[in-house]
Scaffold this motif. Structure first.
Motif, PDB file in Angstrom:
ATOM      1  N   SER A  15      -1.522   5.011  -4.321  1.00 47.62           N
ATOM      2  CA  SER A  15      -1.455   3.604  -3.924  1.00 47.62           C
ATOM      3  C   SER A  15      -2.701   3.202  -3.133  1.00 47.62           C
ATOM      4  O   SER A  15      -3.100   2.042  -3.152  1.00 47.62           O
ATOM      5  CB  SER A  15      -0.167   3.289  -3.161  1.00 47.62           C
ATOM      6  OG  SER A  15       0.157   4.302  -2.288  1.00 47.62           O
ATOM      7  N   GLU A  16      -3.370   4.161  -2.488  1.00 53.73           N
ATOM      8  CA  GLU A  16      -4.627   3.829  -1.797  1.00 53.73           C
ATOM      9  C   GLU A  16      -5.678   3.332  -2.805  1.00 53.73           C
ATOM     10  O   GLU A  16      -6.413   2.384  -2.527  1.00 53.73           O
ATOM     11  CB  GLU A  16      -5.205   5.047  -1.040  1.00 53.73           C
ATOM     12  CG  GLU A  16      -4.428   5.456   0.191  1.00 53.73           C
ATOM     13  CD  GLU A  16      -3.139   6.177  -0.136  1.00 53.73           C
ATOM     14  OE1 GLU A  16      -3.092   6.896  -1.163  1.00 53.73           O
ATOM     15  OE2 GLU A  16      -2.150   6.004   0.605  1.00 53.73           O
ATOM     16  N   HIS A  17      -5.741   3.995  -3.962  1.00 49.67           N
ATOM     17  CA  HIS A  17      -6.688   3.534  -4.989  1.00 49.67           C
ATOM     18  C   HIS A  17      -6.374   2.088  -5.385  1.00 49.67           C
ATOM     19  O   HIS A  17      -7.280   1.263  -5.548  1.00 49.67           O
ATOM     20  CB  HIS A  17      -6.596   4.382  -6.262  1.00 49.67           C
ATOM     21  CG  HIS A  17      -6.965   5.827  -6.098  1.00 49.67           C
ATOM     22  ND1 HIS A  17      -6.601   6.799  -7.003  1.00 49.67           N
ATOM     23  CD2 HIS A  17      -7.669   6.466  -5.133  1.00 49.67           C
ATOM     24  CE1 HIS A  17      -7.080   7.970  -6.627  1.00 49.67           C
ATOM     25  NE2 HIS A  17      -7.726   7.792  -5.480  1.00 49.67           N
ATOM     26  N   VAL A  18      -5.065   1.796  -5.555  1.00 54.06           N
ATOM     27  CA  VAL A  18      -4.662   0.453  -5.993  1.00 54.06           C
ATOM     28  C   VAL A  18      -5.029  -0.570  -4.925  1.00 54.06           C
ATOM     29  O   VAL A  18      -5.605  -1.627  -5.220  1.00 54.06           O
ATOM     30  CB  VAL A  18      -3.138   0.382  -6.260  1.00 54.06           C
ATOM     31  CG1 VAL A  18      -2.750  -1.024  -6.704  1.00 54.06           C
ATOM     32  CG2 VAL A  18      -2.729   1.402  -7.309  1.00 54.06           C
ATOM     33  N   ILE A  19      -4.713  -0.240  -3.666  1.00 52.29           N
ATOM     34  CA  ILE A  19      -4.997  -1.181  -2.577  1.00 52.29           C
ATOM     35  C   ILE A  19      -6.502  -1.440  -2.505  1.00 52.29           C
ATOM     36  O   ILE A  19      -6.953  -2.577  -2.359  1.00 52.29           O
ATOM     37  CB  ILE A  19      -4.430  -0.634  -1.239  1.00 52.29           C
ATOM     38  CG1 ILE A  19      -2.898  -0.661  -1.293  1.00 52.29           C
ATOM     39  CG2 ILE A  19      -4.933  -1.452  -0.052  1.00 52.29           C
ATOM     40  CD1 ILE A  19      -2.205   0.127  -0.195  1.00 52.29           C
ATOM     41  N   SER A  20      -7.280  -0.393  -2.656  1.00 52.20           N
ATOM     42  CA  SER A  20      -8.724  -0.601  -2.523  1.00 52.20           C
ATOM     43  C   SER A  20      -9.262  -1.490  -3.661  1.00 52.20           C
ATOM     44  O   SER A  20     -10.192  -2.262  -3.456  1.00 52.20           O
ATOM     45  CB  SER A  20      -9.445   0.739  -2.377  1.00 52.20           C
ATOM     46  OG  SER A  20     -10.234   1.030  -3.469  1.00 52.20           O
ATOM     47  N   ASP A  21      -8.667  -1.436  -4.845  1.00 49.97           N
ATOM     48  CA  ASP A  21      -9.149  -2.264  -5.967  1.00 49.97           C
ATOM     49  C   ASP A  21      -8.511  -3.656  -6.001  1.00 49.97           C
ATOM     50  O   ASP A  21      -9.183  -4.636  -6.344  1.00 49.97           O
ATOM     51  CB  ASP A  21      -8.845  -1.584  -7.316  1.00 49.97           C
ATOM     52  CG  ASP A  21      -9.897  -0.560  -7.715  1.00 49.97           C
ATOM     53  OD1 ASP A  21     -10.642  -0.100  -6.843  1.00 49.97           O
ATOM     54  OD2 ASP A  21      -9.950  -0.208  -8.914  1.00 49.97           O
ATOM     55  N   LEU A  22      -7.211  -3.766  -5.682  1.00 50.90           N
ATOM     56  CA  LEU A  22      -6.487  -5.000  -6.032  1.00 50.90           C
ATOM     57  C   LEU A  22      -5.865  -5.762  -4.866  1.00 50.90           C
ATOM     58  O   LEU A  22      -5.230  -6.801  -5.082  1.00 50.90           O
ATOM     59  CB  LEU A  22      -5.384  -4.684  -7.067  1.00 50.90           C
ATOM     60  CG  LEU A  22      -5.868  -4.141  -8.421  1.00 50.90           C
ATOM     61  CD1 LEU A  22      -4.685  -3.904  -9.347  1.00 50.90           C
ATOM     62  CD2 LEU A  22      -6.864  -5.087  -9.086  1.00 50.90           C
ATOM     63  N   ASN A  23      -6.031  -5.282  -3.626  1.00 49.76           N
ATOM     64  CA  ASN A  23      -5.478  -6.046  -2.492  1.00 49.76           C
ATOM     65  C   ASN A  23      -6.128  -7.431  -2.469  1.00 49.76           C
ATOM     66  O   ASN A  23      -7.347  -7.541  -2.523  1.00 49.76           O
ATOM     67  CB  ASN A  23      -5.768  -5.292  -1.185  1.00 49.76           C
ATOM     68  CG  ASN A  23      -4.916  -5.813  -0.039  1.00 49.76           C
ATOM     69  OD1 ASN A  23      -4.021  -6.641  -0.239  1.00 49.76           O
ATOM     70  ND2 ASN A  23      -5.196  -5.324   1.158  1.00 49.76           N
ATOM     71  N   GLY A  24      -5.300  -8.481  -2.423  1.00 53.87           N
ATOM     72  CA  GLY A  24      -5.830  -9.844  -2.444  1.00 53.87           C
ATOM     73  C   GLY A  24      -5.963 -10.416  -3.856  1.00 53.87           C
ATOM     74  O   GLY A  24      -6.341 -11.572  -4.023  1.00 53.87           O
ATOM     75  N   ARG A  25      -5.683  -9.616  -4.875  1.00 56.98           N
ATOM     76  CA  ARG A  25      -5.827 -10.071  -6.271  1.00 56.98           C
ATOM     77  C   ARG A  25      -4.498 -10.077  -7.029  1.00 56.98           C
ATOM     78  O   ARG A  25      -4.433 -10.572  -8.155  1.00 56.98           O
ATOM     79  CB  ARG A  25      -6.827  -9.180  -7.023  1.00 56.98           C
ATOM     80  CG  ARG A  25      -8.217  -9.149  -6.369  1.00 56.98           C
ATOM     81  CD  ARG A  25      -9.144  -8.153  -7.053  1.00 56.98           C
ATOM     82  NE  ARG A  25      -9.587  -8.646  -8.326  1.00 56.98           N
ATOM     83  CZ  ARG A  25     -10.716  -9.337  -8.520  1.00 56.98           C
ATOM     84  NH1 ARG A  25     -11.523  -9.585  -7.515  1.00 56.98           N
ATOM     85  NH2 ARG A  25     -11.044  -9.755  -9.719  1.00 56.98           N
ATOM     86  N   VAL A  26      -3.454  -9.467  -6.436  1.00 53.38           N
ATOM     87  CA  VAL A  26      -2.141  -9.405  -7.103  1.00 53.38           C
ATOM     88  C   VAL A  26      -1.063  -9.807  -6.102  1.00 53.38           C
ATOM     89  O   VAL A  26      -1.302  -9.840  -4.894  1.00 53.38           O
ATOM     90  CB  VAL A  26      -1.854  -7.977  -7.644  1.00 53.38           C
ATOM     91  CG1 VAL A  26      -2.918  -7.571  -8.653  1.00 53.38           C
ATOM     92  CG2 VAL A  26      -1.798  -6.938  -6.517  1.00 53.38           C
TER      93      VAL A  26
END
Ligand code: AMP
Ligand code: MG
Length: 346
Positions: A160-171
């Motif tokens: 989930s860290e990978h996801v947060i780093s790429d998509l936080n603020g976009r989903v």
């Protein structure tokens, strides 16, 4: 451009985290986007039958419109309305490998929006085994279209860290859960043509597919790069994927020759991608990507290792060449794609 307030909630357990899962399902039902864990990699999901919802996935990822999405289901009932014919071969594969890391491509029904399939007359379907993913689909009461939950072009997310780093603020929402156990995207097989065809290798191996189907053709995208304007069976396969920012070169050699070769390099930003325990013999910065004789272990760690190379600011990465047997074919395919199929033979 993006100013979405992303809700981040735990989803480790379907009972303790039920309220969070219900909220995620409500977001899906209302046409929003939710990143969720699966056994392969994290997915970025939206209602597969809602064109507007699906368009948000492409926007959030910066994904090219001609790269189709996999539709995730939690039951056979959900499948029948999505496909023209759930053929005998599909049933046999489903019985053996579902729920699990196999995607089957079939002719699509009119119910599936053409945006999901990037205009193709087929649809890619998978029944995941991860229980959080399954609960999210069943609470949402709709098939969920979901590509990997990374920015287009970067390595697929396995935490989930990978996801947060790429998509936080976009989903709209990110579910925080365990690392993906498989660590590479699903095996993709097409049953929509005359002969079964492997489009993307994964945890379900070519030999396992042949055991069930007999003959299986292997798409050339598995072994070689394809130009961006080519018309191919697996549209996603032509894009540079899985790549860290650095240039990756695969070195086919013994470990001793690898050490001599890499330790002699003195360009700034030189780094090595090696098997566990090998780093101590190197005089350049390194990242380890798994045990040498264990393809499954390499699969689970490769994408995180590629992201770590960015963190150490690697510019040129020399990588140890994995075995291509069994699950190793999938590891080889992803690493070769990251390297743009550039191989140095010593
Ligand atoms: P991702 O989940 O990000 O790995 O993307 C899904 C991948 O599945 C795409 O890149 C395609 O290679 C493949 N795919 C999805 N739908 C189809 C389809 N209808 N025909 C061929 N390949 C597909
Ligand atoms: Mg992807």
């Amino acid at each position: 451009m993006f100013k979405i307030n992303t809700i981040i909630k735990d989803a480790f357990d379907i009972i303790n985290d039920k309220e969070n899962l219900k909220l995620a399902a409500d977001i899906i039902k209302n046409g929003g986007t939710v990143a969720f864990p699966t056994e392969t990699v994290y997915g970025l999901g939206a209602n597969a039958l809602d064109v507007n919802a699906v368009s948000k996935i492409f926007k959030a990822k910066g994904r090219p419109q001609d790269n189709p999405l996999i539709v995730h289901v939690d039951s056979f009932d959900m499948i029948y309305s999505l496909v023209e014919d759930f053929c005998e071969n599909a049933k046999k594969l489903a019985q053996k490998f579902w729920p699990g890391p196999l995607t089957i491509i079939l002719k699509r029904s009119k119910l599936v929006p053409s945006e999901v399939s990037a205009g193709l007359d087929t649809v890619a379907i998978r029944m995941p085994s991860n229980e959080i993913a399954r609960k999210l689909i069943s609470l949402s009461k709709t098939p969920i279209a979901a590509p990997s939950a990374n920015l287009s072009g970067s390595p697929s997310p396995t935490t989930s860290e990978h996801v947060i780093s790429d998509l936080n603020g976009r989903v709209d929402m990110i579910l925080n859960s365990y690392s993906s156990t498989v660590g590479l995207e699903s095996t993709v097989i097409s049953l929509a043509g005359e002969k079964p065809r492997l489009l993307r290798p994964g945890f379900v191996t070519l030999d396992e597919l042949k055991d069930i189907l007999g003959e299986v053709e292997v798409d050339k995208a598995v072994f070689s790069s394809i130009s961006n304007d080519a018309v191919v069976n697996a549209p996603g396969m032509k894009y540079k994927h899985y790549a860290p920012k650095a240039t990756v070169k695969i070195v086919k050699s013994s470990f001793e020759d690898f050490i001599l070769y890499v330790n002699n390099k003195n360009e700034e930003g030189t780094a090595a991608l090696v098997f566990n325990g090998e780093g101590q013999r190197l005089s350049v910065p390194f990242v380890e990507y798994g045990k040498q004789n264990d393809s499954q272990n390499q699969a689970a760690h490769l994408f995180d290792a590629l992201r770590q190379l960015d963190k150490i600011n690697a510019k040129i990465v020399y990588a140890r060449c994995p075995s291509d047997e069994g699950i190793g074919l999938a590891v080889t395919n992803r690493l070769f794609k990251a390297a743009g199929f550039e191989v140095i033979e010593l």
